[in-house]
Design a protein around this motif. Sequence first.
Motif, short mmCIF file in Angstrom:
data_model
loop_
_atom_site.label_atom_id
_atom_site.label_comp_id
_atom_site.label_asym_id
_atom_site.label_seq_id
_atom_site.Cartn_x
_atom_site.Cartn_y
_atom_site.Cartn_z
N ASN A 19 0.86 -1.07 0.07
CA ASN A 19 0.07 0.06 0.06
C ASN A 19 0.88 1.40 0.05
O ASN A 19 0.41 2.36 -0.70
N PHE A 20 1.99 1.24 0.81
CA PHE A 20 2.70 2.55 1.08
C PHE A 20 3.74 2.67 -0.28
O PHE A 20 4.06 3.98 -0.57
N ARG A 23 1.17 4.65 -2.15
CA ARG A 23 0.85 6.02 -1.50
C ARG A 23 1.94 6.98 -1.63
O ARG A 23 1.71 8.07 -1.93
N PHE A 51 -5.86 11.98 -2.12
CA PHE A 51 -6.03 10.41 -1.46
C PHE A 51 -6.52 10.40 -0.10
O PHE A 51 -7.48 9.61 0.16
N TYR A 55 -9.46 8.38 1.92
CA TYR A 55 -8.97 7.44 2.98
C TYR A 55 -9.52 7.86 4.49
O TYR A 55 -9.92 6.68 5.07
N THR A 86 -5.23 2.11 -8.77
CA THR A 86 -4.03 2.59 -9.11
C THR A 86 -3.68 2.47 -10.58
O THR A 86 -2.86 3.12 -11.10
N ARG A 102 -6.95 9.02 -7.56
CA ARG A 102 -6.36 9.27 -5.98
C ARG A 102 -7.43 9.07 -5.04
O ARG A 102 -7.10 8.33 -3.93
N THR A 105 -8.07 5.41 -4.83
CA THR A 105 -7.30 4.74 -4.14
C THR A 105 -7.28 4.76 -2.66
O THR A 105 -7.05 3.88 -1.92
N GLY A 106 -7.53 6.09 -2.20
CA GLY A 106 -7.65 6.34 -0.90
C GLY A 106 -8.70 5.63 -0.26
O GLY A 106 -8.73 5.08 0.91
N GLN A 109 -7.55 1.80 0.31
CA GLN A 109 -6.78 1.73 1.27
C GLN A 109 -7.27 1.89 2.64
O GLN A 109 -6.95 1.51 3.76
N THR A 226 5.56 13.27 1.41
CA THR A 226 4.97 13.83 0.20
C THR A 226 6.12 14.86 -0.32
O THR A 226 6.54 14.58 -1.74
#
Length: 400
Positions: A19-20, A23, A51, A55, A86, A102, A105-106, A109, A226
């Motif tokens: 996952n990371f 991310r 994201f 999330y 993704t 995104r 994706t969030g 996750q 980031t």
Amino acid sequence: MASSYVVVWALFVFAWAANFVIRVGFSALLPPIIRDLELSYTQAGALASAFFWAYLALQIPSGLLGDRFGRRRVLMLGLVGVAAATALTGLAGSFGALIVARLATGAGQGSLFSNDRAIIAAVTPREKIGLGQGVSFTGPGLGITLGLMLGGILADALSWRTVLVLFALGPLAAALAIGRWVPRTPASSDAAALWPRLRAVLATGPVWVLGAAGACGIYVQFVLATWAPMFFIETGVPGLAQAGTLASIQGLAAVAGLVTGGWADDRLRRRGGRHRTLIAANLTALALSMGAMALALARGSAPGLGVALALAAFFVWAIWGSAYALLGELIAVADLGAAFGLFNSICFVGAIVGPAVTGWVRDLTGSFAAGCAVAVLVALAGAAIATAIPSPAHARDAVS
């Protein structure tokens, strides 16, 4: 029993690493994305934060669904969703489409944290809970290292779109492994009690205080995740591959922080200490490290930046073993999915705000040093809040 909980720890290390990579690897791809789409740093920060809107929104619902229908089932569905989103991110043809991808994706996750932390709390012996929560959560550190390093290297050789499609393979493999080897957790047999139990969790004041302290840590954590490659570029490091590789130092430091923090928390508790003491101490050390980072950026020192980054990552990740162990004492086992969801929802307000504010400050001042100075104040606020976390005894009785 020993082998079973260790296997579960290892599988969630893998799932979090996958996952990371997605991310944080996205951060290593920001320079070519900024160039291709002609974005400002403020827009890039907003893109990175998109994201976390989804999330955050999925934390409590996914925890409730896991408590009710089975935690393993919910997080497996989420991992499959992460893989699909993704791949779609790599296919997006506009800034707006990237935002939507995104967000998706969030959302995917968002299923993992509230369910996997509850599974870890359920299968790990009480005397090893701090270490278990720390070790099983080292996957993010490994994912940061791999995401930043591979993101930078692959982005120099391939398009950022191709890199994202490749990154989608990890969550699929994690979903298959969890389905094969993680045991089922019993679902709640009393659906009618679901909302009253949620209200009880929401009414547990110490969870909100703990979450507020955690939000300060997450703010700084995702400023680093980031913008770290851009920090190194600002100090004169040439090339995205080299900047991403240097930024990946924080992933290895995160692993060390999680293991050391979990071990120290168990040891402190055996001597009668409190989880909140270690949380506050680590946040204070984080503030000092971010001050050193601001100074290194102001002086354009890449070596100084590397040392400060490693220290900051160590201390911010050392918080979580203590925080998750404390949360397990605040809430009854049957409600841990919802509780971890609430806690992470509060924490990840920091992930929404941190990257965007730092990008805005960079546009305003022309340097990331000022953004790191803001992070110093945020970390100090978190340390102060942590000292005010109440004792867990009465809070847990209220929701048992």
